[in-house]
Write a protein that holds these residues in place. Structure first.
Motif, PDB file in Angstrom:
ATOM      1  N   ILE A 208       0.852  -1.193   0.000  1.00  0.00           N
ATOM      2  CA  ILE A 208       0.000   0.000   0.000  1.00  0.00           C
ATOM      3  C   ILE A 208       0.889   1.246   0.000  1.00  0.00           C
ATOM      4  CG2 ILE A 208      -1.729   1.307   1.275  1.00  0.00           C
ATOM      5  CD1 ILE A 208      -2.704  -1.325   2.448  1.00  0.00           C
ATOM      6  N   HIS A 209       0.656   2.124  -0.955  1.00  0.00           N
ATOM      7  CA  HIS A 209       1.419   3.373  -1.040  1.00  0.00           C
ATOM      8  C   HIS A 209       0.484   4.494  -1.478  1.00  0.00           C
ATOM      9  CE1 HIS A 209       5.533   1.750  -0.587  1.00  0.00           C
ATOM     10  NE2 HIS A 209       5.051   0.687  -1.215  1.00  0.00           N
ATOM     11  N   MET A 210       0.827   5.723  -1.065  1.00  0.00           N
ATOM     12  CA  MET A 210       0.083   6.904  -1.487  1.00  0.00           C
ATOM     13  C   MET A 210       1.067   8.040  -1.731  1.00  0.00           C
ATOM     14  SD  MET A 210      -3.058   8.890   0.421  1.00  0.00           S
ATOM     15  CE  MET A 210      -3.922  10.256  -0.358  1.00  0.00           C
ATOM     16  N   TRP A 211       0.945   8.676  -2.897  1.00  0.00           N
ATOM     17  CA  TRP A 211       1.798   9.801  -3.268  1.00  0.00           C
ATOM     18  C   TRP A 211       0.959  11.067  -3.375  1.00  0.00           C
ATOM     19  CZ3 TRP A 211       2.000   4.937  -5.403  1.00  0.00           C
ATOM     20  CH2 TRP A 211       3.221   4.238  -5.313  1.00  0.00           C
ATOM     21  N   ASP A 212       1.602  12.220  -3.277  1.00  0.00           N
ATOM     22  CA  ASP A 212       0.877  13.493  -3.326  1.00  0.00           C
ATOM     23  C   ASP A 212       0.820  14.074  -4.733  1.00  0.00           C
ATOM     24  OD1 ASP A 212       3.526  14.201  -3.621  1.00  0.00           O
ATOM     25  OD2 ASP A 212       3.502  15.777  -2.088  1.00  0.00           O
ATOM     26  N   LYS A 213       0.722  13.222  -5.734  1.00  0.00           N
ATOM     27  CA  LYS A 213       0.576  13.665  -7.114  1.00  0.00           C
ATOM     28  C   LYS A 213      -0.038  12.530  -7.921  1.00  0.00           C
ATOM     29  CE  LYS A 213       5.399  12.407  -8.058  1.00  0.00           C
ATOM     30  NZ  LYS A 213       6.708  12.920  -8.532  1.00  0.00           N
ATOM     31  N   ALA A 214      -0.574  12.870  -9.073  1.00  0.00           N
ATOM     32  CA  ALA A 214      -1.079  11.867  -9.995  1.00  0.00           C
ATOM     33  C   ALA A 214       0.112  11.331 -10.794  1.00  0.00           C
ATOM     34  CB  ALA A 214      -2.129  12.463 -10.922  1.00  0.00           C
ATOM     35  N   LEU A 215       0.476  10.094 -10.550  1.00  0.00           N
ATOM     36  CA  LEU A 215       1.668   9.540 -11.187  1.00  0.00           C
ATOM     37  C   LEU A 215       1.461   9.402 -12.690  1.00  0.00           C
ATOM     38  CD1 LEU A 215       2.756   6.703  -8.731  1.00  0.00           C
ATOM     39  CD2 LEU A 215       3.456   9.100  -8.772  1.00  0.00           C
ATOM     40  N   PRO A 216       2.508   9.631 -13.473  1.00  0.00           N
ATOM     41  CA  PRO A 216       2.426   9.457 -14.924  1.00  0.00           C
ATOM     42  C   PRO A 216       2.411   7.977 -15.289  1.00  0.00           C
ATOM     43  CG  PRO A 216       4.655  10.044 -14.289  1.00  0.00           C
ATOM     44  CD  PRO A 216       3.828  10.138 -13.042  1.00  0.00           C
ATOM     45  N   LEU A 217       2.180   7.712 -16.556  1.00  0.00           N
ATOM     46  CA  LEU A 217       2.037   6.347 -17.042  1.00  0.00           C
ATOM     47  C   LEU A 217       3.262   5.486 -16.739  1.00  0.00           C
ATOM     48  CD1 LEU A 217       0.351   4.301 -18.691  1.00  0.00           C
ATOM     49  CD2 LEU A 217       1.473   5.175 -20.743  1.00  0.00           C
ATOM     50  N   ALA A 218       4.454   6.026 -16.963  1.00  0.00           N
ATOM     51  CA  ALA A 218       5.668   5.243 -16.752  1.00  0.00           C
ATOM     52  C   ALA A 218       5.811   4.824 -15.291  1.00  0.00           C
ATOM     53  CB  ALA A 218       6.891   6.046 -17.189  1.00  0.00           C
ATOM     54  N   SER A 219       5.448   5.693 -14.370  1.00  0.00           N
ATOM     55  CA  SER A 219       5.563   5.379 -12.954  1.00  0.00           C
ATOM     56  C   SER A 219       4.520   4.354 -12.527  1.00  0.00           C
ATOM     57  CB  SER A 219       5.395   6.656 -12.119  1.00  0.00           C
ATOM     58  OG  SER A 219       6.389   7.589 -12.462  1.00  0.00           O
ATOM     59  N   LEU A 220       3.329   4.446 -13.094  1.00  0.00           N
ATOM     60  CA  LEU A 220       2.303   3.453 -12.802  1.00  0.00           C
ATOM     61  C   LEU A 220       2.713   2.083 -13.336  1.00  0.00           C
ATOM     62  CD1 LEU A 220      -0.798   5.643 -13.631  1.00  0.00           C
ATOM     63  CD2 LEU A 220      -0.206   4.751 -11.374  1.00  0.00           C
ATOM     64  N   ARG A 221       3.326   2.061 -14.490  1.00  0.00           N
ATOM     65  CA  ARG A 221       3.844   0.806 -15.027  1.00  0.00           C
ATOM     66  C   ARG A 221       4.922   0.245 -14.096  1.00  0.00           C
ATOM     67  NH1 ARG A 221       5.512   2.469 -19.634  1.00  0.00           N
ATOM     68  NH2 ARG A 221       3.733   1.818 -20.907  1.00  0.00           N
ATOM     69  N   SER A 222       5.760   1.132 -13.578  1.00  0.00           N
ATOM     70  CA  SER A 222       6.820   0.705 -12.660  1.00  0.00           C
ATOM     71  C   SER A 222       6.236   0.014 -11.443  1.00  0.00           C
ATOM     72  CB  SER A 222       7.649   1.922 -12.233  1.00  0.00           C
ATOM     73  OG  SER A 222       8.585   1.576 -11.244  1.00  0.00           O
ATOM     74  N   TYR A 223       5.199   0.590 -10.861  1.00  0.00           N
ATOM     75  CA  TYR A 223       4.555  -0.044  -9.706  1.00  0.00           C
ATOM     76  C   TYR A 223       3.864  -1.337 -10.120  1.00  0.00           C
ATOM     77  CZ  TYR A 223       1.370  -1.013  -5.885  1.00  0.00           C
ATOM     78  OH  TYR A 223       0.686  -1.643  -4.871  1.00  0.00           O
ATOM     79  N   ASN A 224       3.145  -1.297 -11.209  1.00  0.00           N
ATOM     80  CA  ASN A 224       2.356  -2.446 -11.631  1.00  0.00           C
ATOM     81  C   ASN A 224       3.229  -3.666 -11.904  1.00  0.00           C
ATOM     82  OD1 ASN A 224      -0.689  -2.862 -12.661  1.00  0.00           O
ATOM     83  ND2 ASN A 224       0.701  -4.095 -13.902  1.00  0.00           N
ATOM     84  N   GLN A 225       4.390  -3.424 -12.523  1.00  0.00           N
ATOM     85  CA  GLN A 225       5.295  -4.512 -12.846  1.00  0.00           C
ATOM     86  C   GLN A 225       6.202  -4.883 -11.682  1.00  0.00           C
ATOM     87  OE1 GLN A 225       7.330  -3.050 -16.359  1.00  0.00           O
ATOM     88  NE2 GLN A 225       5.834  -4.010 -17.717  1.00  0.00           N
ATOM     89  N   GLY A 226       6.292  -3.999 -10.684  1.00  0.00           N
ATOM     90  CA  GLY A 226       7.208  -4.262  -9.585  1.00  0.00           C
ATOM     91  C   GLY A 226       8.659  -4.091  -9.964  1.00  0.00           C
ATOM     92  N   TRP A 227       8.933  -3.281 -10.974  1.00  0.00           N
ATOM     93  CA  TRP A 227      10.299  -3.107 -11.434  1.00  0.00           C
ATOM     94  C   TRP A 227      11.110  -2.203 -10.522  1.00  0.00           C
ATOM     95  CZ3 TRP A 227      12.948  -5.198 -15.567  1.00  0.00           C
ATOM     96  CH2 TRP A 227      12.204  -6.021 -16.409  1.00  0.00           C
ATOM     97  N   GLY A 228      10.482  -1.403  -9.716  1.00  0.00           N
ATOM     98  CA  GLY A 228      11.205  -0.513  -8.815  1.00  0.00           C
ATOM     99  C   GLY A 228      10.483   0.805  -8.701  1.00  0.00           C
ATOM    100  N   TYR A 229      10.257   1.247  -7.487  1.00  0.00           N
ATOM    101  CA  TYR A 229       9.523   2.491  -7.287  1.00  0.00           C
ATOM    102  C   TYR A 229       9.829   3.024  -5.900  1.00  0.00           C
ATOM    103  CZ  TYR A 229       6.579  -0.957  -5.015  1.00  0.00           C
ATOM    104  OH  TYR A 229       6.148  -2.002  -4.245  1.00  0.00           O
TER     105      TYR A 229
END
Length: 298
Positions: A208-229
Motif C-alpha cells: 500500500i502506497h500513497m503519493w501526493d501527485k497523480a503519477l504518470p504512465l511510466a511510474s504506474l507501469r513501474s509499480y504495476n510490474q514491480g520493477w522498482g519504485y
C-alpha cells in the motif's frame, strides 16, 4: 367501677402511645447515620479506535516489505500516513490484493482530517467496473483499455487510483487495464495525514502506497510490474503504522511471478520475481537479471 377504671387507664395509654409515635423526636448522635449513595459502575464505553493501539508513530513505522495481511471477514485494519501540514491537491493510491471481489464491496476508504477523501468499491455489474468516490463526487469507472507492457504480478491484482484537483481528472488502473479519465471534485483539496481503512474486505493485501501527485504512465507501469519504485510520501508500506481488530494475520507475502516481460540485453524475455530493497532511498526492485536495469524514478 374497677372495670371502668381499668378501661379508662387502657384508653389513656393507647392515646399517649399514639401521640408519641406521631412526634418526630430528634435523633441522638449515636442514632445518626450517614448514607452513602449507591452508584452502579459501568465499564467505560469506548470506540473501536480508542481501543486500538498504533504499532508505532508514522515517522518510525514498521517496514512491511515482503509482508502481507490476510484479512478475514468482519476484520478491520487501519493504516495511518505521515503528518501533513499543507493542502493535498492531487494523489495516487496503489495497493495489491488477492480477493474474490464480491459485488458492492468497499475495498478501502481513505480519509484526511476525518473528511472522506477516497473510497473504492466493487460494482454489482462486473469485475472490470468499480465505483470511485473522491470527496463528495462519485463515478463508475470501467477498466476498458489495455496498456502495452504493463504485465501482471501473479497472483496479485494491482490497483491504482489517480486524481488531480486542477483538472478533476480521475482514473482507475487494474493490472494491465485502465479506465477512461473522468472529472471529479475539481478545484477541491484535502488536508491532514491520510488514514486508510480496510473493512468488509476479505483476502490478502500488500504494497500500500500513497503519493501526493497523480503519477504518470511510466511510474504506474513501474509499480504495476514491480520493477522498482520509491515509497509513497503520504503513506508507505515501508514505514507502516497500523491498527487491527478481528481476525487479521501479518505474514510473509507470496513471491510474485510475473508474466513474460520485455527482452533484456541478451534478447531473452525475463519473468518478474519478488521484491527487495534497493539503494539509500529504499526503492523496491525485482530480483533477477532485469534488476540491472535500475530503479525507475517517479
Amino acid at each position: 367501677m374497677a372495670l371502668s377504671l381499668a378501661s379508662s387507664l387502657w384508653l389513656v395509654f393507647i392515646l399517649v402511645a399514639s401521640v408519641s409515635s406521631s412526634i418526630a423526636w430528634p435523633a441522638t448522635t449515636a442514632e445518626k447515620t450517614t448514607t452513602t449513595p449507591t452508584t452502579t459502575t459501568k465499564p467505560p464505553t469506548t470506540s473501536i479506535m480508542t481501543d486500538w493501539r498504533w504499532t508505532s508513530s508514522p515517522s518510525t513505522g514498521q517496514d512491511l516489505t515482503g509482508r502481507m495481511f490476510s484479512i478475514m471477514s468482519g476484520s478491520v485494519i487501519t493504516f495511518r500516513g505521515f503528518p501533513r501540514y499543507q493542502d493535498t491537491r492531487a494523489f495516487t493510491v496503489c495497493l495489491r490484493i488477492i480477493s474474490e471481489l464480491q459485488p458492492s464491496t468497499a475495498l478501502f476508504t481513505m480519509t484526511m482530517s476525518n473528511s472522506p477523501t477516497l473510497t473504492v468499491r466493487t460494482s454489482p455489474y462486473g469485475q472490470d467496473q468499480m465505483t470511485v468516490e473522491v470527496g463528495q463526487a462519485s463515478k463508475i469507472l470501467n477498466t476498458v483499455a489495455e496498456v502495452p507492457s504493463f504485465g501482471k504480478l501473479s497472483p496479485w491484482t494491482s490497483l491504482c487510483v489517480t486524481w488531480d484537483s486542477a483538472t478533476g481528472m480521475t482514473q482507475l488502473w487494474k493490472d494491465g487495464k485502465m479506465s477512461v479519465r473522468k472529472g471529479m471534485w475539481r478545484g477541491q483539496s484535502f488536508y491532514g495525514p491520510p488514514v486508510m481503512t480496510l473493512s468488509g474486505f476479505e483476502g490478502q493485501v500488500t504494497d500500500i502506497h500513497m503519493w501526493d501527485k497523480a503519477l504518470p504512465l511510466a511510474s504506474l507501469r513501474s509499480y504495476n510490474q514491480g520493477w522498482g519504485y520509491p515509497a509513497g510520501n503520504l503513506l508507505s508500506w515501508r514505514e507502516a503504522s497500523y491498527t487491527s481488530q478481528g481476525y487479521a494475520v501479518l505474514e510473509d507475502a507470496y513471491s510474485s511471478q510475473g508474466e513474460l516481460g520485455e527482452k533484456d540485453h541478451t534478447g531473452k524475455r525475463q519473468r518478474r520475481r519478488h521484491w527487495k530493497k534497493h539503494g539509500k532511498l529504499g526503492n523496491v526492485v525485482q530480483e533477477g537479471p532485469e534488476s540491472g536495469q535500475g530503479c525507475l524514478g517517479l
